[in-house]
Structure formats: C-alpha cells, structure tokens
Enzyme design. Sequence first.
Site, mmCIF file in Angstrom:
data_model
loop_
_atom_site.group_PDB
_atom_site.id
_atom_site.type_symbol
_atom_site.label_atom_id
_atom_site.label_comp_id
_atom_site.label_asym_id
_atom_site.label_seq_id
_atom_site.Cartn_x
_atom_site.Cartn_y
_atom_site.Cartn_z
ATOM 1 N N HIS A 193 0.826 -1.213 0.000
ATOM 2 C CA HIS A 193 0.000 0.000 0.000
ATOM 3 C C HIS A 193 0.860 1.262 0.000
ATOM 4 C CE1 HIS A 193 -3.089 -2.845 0.878
ATOM 5 N NE2 HIS A 193 -2.613 -3.121 2.072
ATOM 6 N N HIS A 221 -6.883 -4.879 -0.836
ATOM 7 C CA HIS A 221 -6.120 -6.132 -0.862
ATOM 8 C C HIS A 221 -6.519 -6.984 -2.049
ATOM 9 C CE1 HIS A 221 -6.165 -4.906 3.386
ATOM 10 N NE2 HIS A 221 -4.907 -5.256 3.314
#
Lengths: 355, 355
Positions: free
Chosen positions: B55, B217
């Site tokens: 991320h 995700h």
Amino acid sequence: MKKLINNAEDVTVEQLHGFGLAHEDIEVHSDPTFVSAVDGAQDRVAVISGGGSGHEPLHGGFVGLGMLDAACPGQVFTSPTPDQMVAAGKRVAGDRGLLQIVKNYTGDVLNFQMAADMLREDGIEVRNIVIDDDVALKDSLYTAGRRGLGTTLIAEKVCGAAAREGYDLDRLAALCRKVNIFGKSMGMALTSCTTPQNGKPSFDLPEGEMEIGIGIHGEPGVARTKIKSADAVTEILANHILEDEAYTRALPEWDRAQQDWVDVEVKDITFQSGDQVIAIVNGMGGTPLSELYTVYAKLAEVAGRHGVKIIRNLVGNYITSLEMAGMSITLVKTDEEILRLYDAPVNTPALRWGC
Amino acid sequence: MKKLINNAEDVTVEQLHGFGLAHEDIEVHSDPTFVSAVDGAQDRVAVISGGGSGHEPLHGGFVGLGMLDAACPGQVFTSPTPDQMVAAGKRVAGDRGLLQIVKNYTGDVLNFQMAADMLREDGIEVRNIVIDDDVALKDSLYTAGRRGLGTTLIAEKVCGAAAREGYDLDRLAALCRKVNIFGKSMGMALTSCTTPQNGKPSFDLPEGEMEIGIGIHGEPGVARTKIKSADAVTEILANHILEDEAYTRALPEWDRAQQDWVDVEVKDITFQSGDQVIAIVNGMGGTPLSELYTVYAKLAEVAGRHGVKIIRNLVGNYITSLEMAGMSITLVKTDEEILRLYDAPVNTPALRWGC
C-alpha cells in the site's frame, strides 16, 4: 481501454480543470492553454517549460515558488503549440527576460523556437535551452539526437531557484546548459501504455518480455529482452549511464549577436570516481513505489562501485508515460552551485521542501 | 507477472532496504522489521501505525517529523506481527505513552492488541484506535465491520501534529477517534493487482468491466458494472460518501479501569450542508495522476451540490494496492482543531509541508 476519463477529446482540458481546482496558487488558462503560478509577476527572469501531456506531474506539477513560473501542456504525447508559450511568456516574463527549458523532441524544439521568435518581437528577451540526457540512443522516432528525460526535472528545479536568487538571463541559460551536460538518464518498460485517443497500446510488449531504453511516448527502446530481475535491470541502466562516454553534439540556441538560431557545440561529461550526484528513480506511472525502492538500493550499490556517491535522491513518479509499468534512472553530477540551488526552498504540487 | 523485483520472498526486505538508503532521517530495523524516525526519542506521546505491505507510501512513507514515529510493515497484504509493534513501541515510546493507529482488518486489529498487551507489561501505556471509514460495505473477506481506508492517512497526520503539540495520551486517543468518525471513504478498481507471492491477479476484472467498493487487498467490491465515465464513477462514490447515514458500531479499545479490551460504541457523522472537508483523491497505484485530477474536478462539484466545501485536498497515490488501476475518495470533516493540526508542519517521504 481502462481509464478514468470522460471523452477522449477532452482529457487534457478536464484534467487541467481539476488541477486548477486542487491547487489554489496555480492558475489554469485556456485559449491558449497554459498554467501559471499565481505569484507570477516578477522582477526576475521567468522560467517556463512544457511538452506533451501524459507525463504528469511533469510539467504543470512543477509550477510554483522556486521552480517554474508557467508550463504549457500539449495534447497527450503531442507538443504544445507556439501560441501557448507566447501567452505564457507574456503572462509571466518581466523586463529581465525568459528562459524556456525544452525537452529534445523535434516538435517541442521547433515550437518553442517559434514562440521565442514571436516573444522577441514583443520585446521579451528569450533563451531556449534543450535538454537531451537520454543515453539509450542517438536518434529516435520522435527526436533528432538524444531525447530529453529526467534531467529536465533537475534543470527546472535548479534554474527556478537561480531565477529566484536573481540570476540574469545569460547566467541562467549557462546554468541550465551545465545541468544538461551534467545529467544522464535511461529508461525501461515492462508494459506499453495507451493514449485515450488511440484506445489501444502504443506498442506490443508480451508477457515475459521487457524493453530497454524506452522513451516516454510509448516509442520502442533499443533492445527487447526476457524480463530480468530488478537488480539485473538496474545494473544495465546504471552501468550504461555511469560508463557513457562524454558525447559531443550541436544544440540550437539563440545568438544575440547574429540575431539567429545557431548550433552550439555541447559536450557532456563522463562520470568520474569522486562525483557526487542527485539520483532520480522515476516510475513510468504504473509501477508501485515499493519496486522503485528496490531499484534505488541497487542503483546506490552500482554507483558506489563506480566511486559515485548519491547525495540527494528522488524516488517516485515524476516523468511518467500514462500507466506504463517501468522506470527510468537519472544521475546529475552536482557542484556547489547546483547543490545549493537544488536544496533551495520549493513549493509546487509535486515537489516541496524548505517552505 | 511483470514486476521490478528479485525473489518474491524478499520483496519487502529489499524494498525497505532501498527506502532506508533513500531517506537518511529514517531507520530501517530488521528482526523484527519496522521503520522509525531518527529523531525518535521524545518527551511526548509516540504515534505508530502499520499494516500489510503493498500500500506504499502508507505507512512507512508517513514516518517523520509531525506524523508517525514508526511504522510496522507486514508482508504484502499481510498483517504485521506483534513482535514488530513491540520492538517499534519500545524504540520510540517514552514515559507519555503510545498511540497505535490501526486500520480495521481482522489480523491488524488482533496483532496490534496483542502488541499493546505486551508493551503494557513492559510499563508502556498504549491506546489503540481503529479506523473503519469505508462506506462501501459493512463486512468483508478481511474484516468484521467496515474496512480502514484513507481516513487513516488524515488520522496519522493530525495525531502526529497533536503529539508534537504536547497532547497527552487520552486526549490524543480521543482526537484519533474523532477523526475516524469524521471521515468516510470509498474505492473502485479498473484492474486487479498481482502479489509477488501469487504471481497472478488476485481476481478477474475483464476488459470493459469495473468494480465498485473495492478493498485495498484485491478483495472484491460490492458491485461489478460496465466501465463508466470518470464523472459517473465519481458521482457514485461521492454520493455514497456524502449521503451515508451516521453509522453506529462497536470498536475495541483498552479500558484502563477494567484493565481489559472493551467494545466502545462509536457513531460517525452524516455530512451536512456547510461542512468543510479535507478531500483525498487517492490513486490505487496504476492510475495516472492526470486521471485523478479529472475525478477531483467532479468530486468538488458533487460536494458543492451537497453544500460541502473542500478546503484542503490531496490528489495522488497515498494508499495503493500494488499496481491496481483505480482510485478511492476520502472526505474528512474538519473543525478548528483538525484543520490546525492538518496544516501543521510535516516532513516525511510522502507528505511534506511547512518545513
């Protein structure tokens, strides 16, 4: 084509509209299109750049205090037209003149020259300095000579700071020329990219293959190979840059005495052990930041083996090719002047420190 | 799989190595892994966050002056383990205690709780505040309750500044809780993403289709539709956020009196006409910056129609999902306190102003 756009014809206008809304110290102008810093008027030399869109944040993202006074975006992967530079120049240039920083692509060079000629007729003194730092190849689809890559960003930063320090136009042009011959770059791509107008990839790059020496317009590079590890790719680019022989070429500049464009012979450097450099590991748009740090680690190691020390770095998306996966490496040798100006305060959408 | 990596097992370690080399005011620690600000030791409350890698720049990119003191990265899309938070906490927390900002994913919540319990045994007072701002859905593959998205970034910024102002731990925890209930987010994806470990896309998203309400995700969203225009997509997300009803849920916090984790009832806001907000238009990693500005223009318009005024904005890649194409929108209502702390100086790799 998977893009967050509305109509393909409107992408540049719509993106600039959002850019202007998001950054209150930047003004977006239309007919003709350019962006300028709100605090544009000045008792110093103005600095402008521009080029095709699709490379964001370059150039608009570097407009602001201590960097560019204005930027002229063309359509995606298309040179801006002279009327854009003329309008921008008239907006931001005062009595001390205007430096235009131009990436070496044929359309850009010609259009910035035409703009300079027109501005000169309006009494504005203009110098154009061409950046041609891509060591991958000598000529390309888009360029006579080497292409302009990441050294452009450092030239914009350093010259913007120098203008703020009060450099006159001749001194500023000489500085920009120095940054260009102190900087070398090379890129690679894992994937192609798709312009909104075309709607399909600019070239094919099959699964399992990568392209070395890629340009920033989806134009092919110099070699296609099987995908290599990040370390192997970084070795190739870094060694190519670090071992590139000093290269002599002619670049067009305005000659005040002759009142004409003349070809000035320019010879760049070979990196030497002991050099201290600014390094950019630049993402092409679709490569995660984390992968760029893997490249940076190897780059620092390879530079170190050559006795070259990275003393400043930028790791991120600075000169992109839409959503292309890949990266380019830029090394710019520093001296006291370049380092002082690089470290000076800057406050732009995409580069900010010291203020 | 087209990635700039070496071995899939080593990606996190190698990326962090480069990250540490590139940023001299950040230390990268191994066994266990965490990153901390060099000026870590302190006479103020420490602020830590963490979560799966992939991320970036979240969270390591937000370590530094005025934001996080340390960050604990797990493997790609995998929670960090408690030993990482314990080591980081011991490194940066002084007598005034430690705030852990935790995105609401089941593994993260449990592991940060376990770390808090262990740190408490070592005499360090710890509060955990969970961020659960994703209005797309109530439960997901990875989460009981709403997922944590972009409000996390604002919580880290605001709480980092407050710690620097001298807030005590209770006051800082209350502030973080307030930021969470003032913030709402929602995301979408045009493409899937591929973890190095799996080597193939986390889910299929065919040409011509997009996914609304996506997580970070690669977990599926709430609706799959034909690709819409940037304006239409932005309308959907922005309206969903702006019209989301105040939502009451229980979030786990440490209760000092009971010496146990208890569920605290939390009720967030509904945006009202007259609200002033910080907006994030966040790229998922593979979407060009220029497209995010197109989204920003429409977001400002839609917010305006609701009487909500964007007074600060971030447009760029802040919480990514590897190379996923897509974006998320976050709106955080401000008050005098949040705005003052948001505007305070920050100096981290990925967020920098005022210094």
